[in-house]
Design a protein around this motif. Structure first.
Motif, PDB file in Angstrom:
ATOM      1  N   VAL A  96       0.844  -1.200   0.000  1.00  0.00           N
ATOM      2  CA  VAL A  96       0.000   0.000   0.000  1.00  0.00           C
ATOM      3  C   VAL A  96       0.880   1.252   0.000  1.00  0.00           C
ATOM      4  O   VAL A  96       0.628   2.217  -0.730  1.00  0.00           O
ATOM      5  N   LYS A  97       1.944   1.225   0.809  1.00  0.00           N
ATOM      6  CA  LYS A  97       2.857   2.371   0.860  1.00  0.00           C
ATOM      7  C   LYS A  97       3.535   2.582  -0.498  1.00  0.00           C
ATOM      8  O   LYS A  97       3.636   3.720  -0.982  1.00  0.00           O
ATOM      9  N   ASN A  98       3.983   1.492  -1.127  1.00  0.00           N
ATOM     10  CA  ASN A  98       4.621   1.615  -2.438  1.00  0.00           C
ATOM     11  C   ASN A  98       3.641   2.114  -3.496  1.00  0.00           C
ATOM     12  O   ASN A  98       3.992   2.946  -4.353  1.00  0.00           O
ATOM     13  N   ASN A  99       2.407   1.612  -3.443  1.00  0.00           N
ATOM     14  CA  ASN A  99       1.392   2.060  -4.407  1.00  0.00           C
ATOM     15  C   ASN A  99       1.077   3.540  -4.240  1.00  0.00           C
ATOM     16  O   ASN A  99       0.828   4.260  -5.217  1.00  0.00           O
ATOM     17  N   LEU A 100       1.078   4.014  -3.002  1.00  0.00           N
ATOM     18  CA  LEU A 100       0.834   5.434  -2.755  1.00  0.00           C
ATOM     19  C   LEU A 100       1.947   6.294  -3.355  1.00  0.00           C
ATOM     20  O   LEU A 100       1.690   7.379  -3.895  1.00  0.00           O
ATOM     21  N   VAL A 101       3.180   5.825  -3.243  1.00  0.00           N
ATOM     22  CA  VAL A 101       4.300   6.561  -3.833  1.00  0.00           C
ATOM     23  C   VAL A 101       4.114   6.670  -5.348  1.00  0.00           C
ATOM     24  O   VAL A 101       4.270   7.757  -5.935  1.00  0.00           O
ATOM     25  N   MET A 102       3.760   5.564  -6.004  1.00  0.00           N
ATOM     26  CA  MET A 102       3.531   5.577  -7.451  1.00  0.00           C
ATOM     27  C   MET A 102       2.350   6.469  -7.805  1.00  0.00           C
ATOM     28  O   MET A 102       2.396   7.226  -8.790  1.00  0.00           O
ATOM     29  N   LEU A 103       1.287   6.392  -7.019  1.00  0.00           N
ATOM     30  CA  LEU A 103       0.093   7.199  -7.282  1.00  0.00           C
ATOM     31  C   LEU A 103       0.419   8.689  -7.196  1.00  0.00           C
ATOM     32  O   LEU A 103      -0.059   9.491  -8.020  1.00  0.00           O
ATOM     33  N   GLU A 104       1.224   9.065  -6.211  1.00  0.00           N
ATOM     34  CA  GLU A 104       1.613  10.475  -6.088  1.00  0.00           C
ATOM     35  C   GLU A 104       2.423  10.921  -7.307  1.00  0.00           C
ATOM     36  O   GLU A 104       2.255  12.048  -7.794  1.00  0.00           O
ATOM     37  N   GLU A 105       3.308  10.052  -7.803  1.00  0.00           N
ATOM     38  CA  GLU A 105       4.095  10.405  -8.994  1.00  0.00           C
ATOM     39  C   GLU A 105       3.195  10.567 -10.213  1.00  0.00           C
ATOM     40  O   GLU A 105       3.383  11.493 -11.011  1.00  0.00           O
ATOM     41  N   TYR A 106       2.214   9.680 -10.372  1.00  0.00           N
ATOM     42  CA  TYR A 106       1.286   9.805 -11.502  1.00  0.00           C
ATOM     43  C   TYR A 106       0.457  11.073 -11.397  1.00  0.00           C
ATOM     44  O   TYR A 106       0.194  11.763 -12.402  1.00  0.00           O
ATOM     45  N   LEU A 107       0.039  11.408 -10.173  1.00  0.00           N
ATOM     46  CA  LEU A 107      -0.795  12.594  -9.986  1.00  0.00           C
ATOM     47  C   LEU A 107      -0.036  13.871 -10.317  1.00  0.00           C
ATOM     48  O   LEU A 107      -0.624  14.858 -10.766  1.00  0.00           O
ATOM     49  N   PRO A 163      -4.908  16.347  -0.510  1.00  0.00           N
ATOM     50  CA  PRO A 163      -5.114  16.097   0.928  1.00  0.00           C
ATOM     51  C   PRO A 163      -5.494  14.651   1.240  1.00  0.00           C
ATOM     52  O   PRO A 163      -5.064  14.103   2.268  1.00  0.00           O
ATOM     53  N   LEU A 164      -6.293  14.029   0.375  1.00  0.00           N
ATOM     54  CA  LEU A 164      -6.677  12.635   0.604  1.00  0.00           C
ATOM     55  C   LEU A 164      -5.459  11.710   0.533  1.00  0.00           C
ATOM     56  O   LEU A 164      -5.306  10.807   1.369  1.00  0.00           O
ATOM     57  N   ILE A 165      -4.613  11.941  -0.441  1.00  0.00           N
ATOM     58  CA  ILE A 165      -3.403  11.130  -0.564  1.00  0.00           C
ATOM     59  C   ILE A 165      -2.498  11.349   0.647  1.00  0.00           C
ATOM     60  O   ILE A 165      -1.926  10.402   1.217  1.00  0.00           O
TER      61      ILE A 165
END
Length: 282
Positions: free
Chosen positions: A48-59, A105-107
């Motif tokens: 989940v932590k790794n996916n959040l890092v990728m999601l932030e980069e995509y955003l 903020p949600l991220i």
């Protein structure tokens, strides 16, 4: 002392020893189980932590594009642009701007939540560790922090907990057993509070010793009970709510570490338990 009295005393000692062994076995089994659960939780928390890092980069790539789209839509209303029409249909009347405002903020909140989960799991693993046969260096302040995270659900509805942890040397002993003592003292303090109160936990150096203090503003200890608080099976709790072994086991653990435990109390005002452990020789 006659033979009957001696026999009763020996039977009582055997019963106390058997109960404490059963309790120790139960705690060891619980520790093993908790450590296993904490290990299993580490895997989903990790991805989940790794996916959040990728999601932030995509955003970071998508948000500027989406912001341009949000700015264009009001200007394109009434026009005949095919892109504008498709976007309006896809949004189905939703306003894109508040959604964009909420994404970061949600991220951030989600990342903070995952971080807290990781800290709780780390505390569980530390708290539930099984001590080896030999004494080892340990940080008493870290034991306090780990135990507070483990006991948070039992404490937060009973009291505000205030910490005052001074800089103290590492000690030698069995950190798992010390965790158990801290937990026993915290739960004992919480259970003495009838509505909602305060618990103060602190550490400090006192001469050649380190002192751990747990104080509460609960019911206190009645004078007639004061000499019995460390006796095995003594409890003032209703039936089924306590074994009367927590303080007795805590005292025995502290004694095996070469320390002592003291208590002072005023009925109706609260109690303070002080654990003194020897500082290692340099």
């Amino acid at each position: 002392m006659n033979d009957d009295q001696e026999m009763r005393r020996l039977h009582q000692q055997i019963d106390e020893t058997r109960t404490q062994l059963l309790h120790s076995s139960k705690m060891a089994a619980l520790g093993t189980l908790t450590a296993g659960v904490a290990h299993e939780l580490n895997n989903p928390i990790g991805f989940v932590k790794n996916n959040l890092v990728m999601l932030e980069e995509y955003l970071q790539v998508l948000l500027p594009v989406l912001q341009v789209v949000a700015d264009m839509l009001p200007a394109d209303k009434g026009g005949d642009g095919a892109l504008g029409e498709h976007l309006e249909q896809a949004l189905a009347g939703e306003d894109l701007r508040p959604i964009l405002d909420d994404i970061v903020p949600l991220i951030t909140d989600t990342r903070d939540g995952v971080q807290r989960l990781g800290e709780i799991v780390a505390s569980l693993r530390s708290f539930a560790r099984v001590d080896g046969p030999e004494a080892e260096p340990f940080d008493l302040n870290q034991c306090v922090r780990d135990t507070l995270k483990v006991a948070v659900n039992e404490l937060k509805y009973r009291a505000n907990v205030f910490q005052s942890l001074e800089e103290i040397p590492w000690l030698d002993g069995q950190p798992g057993e010390i965790n158990q003592v801290i937990l026993n003292l915290l739960l004992n303090a919480a259970q003495s509070i009838s509505t909602f109160g305060e618990i103060h936990i602190s550490t400090r150096c006192v001469g050649d010793e380190v002192c751990l203090s747990v104080a509460d503003n609960g019911a206190g200890i009645l004078a007639e009970h004061f000499e019995q608080v460390f006796n095995p099976f003594f409890t003032t709790k209703p039936a089924g709510q306590g074994t009367g072994l927590g303080l007795s086991i805590s005292r025995d653990i502290i004694r095996t570490h070469g320390g002592r435990i003291e208590v002072s109390s005023t009925p109706g005002e609260g109690s303070e338990f002080r654990v003194f452990l020897p500082r290692p020789r340099e």
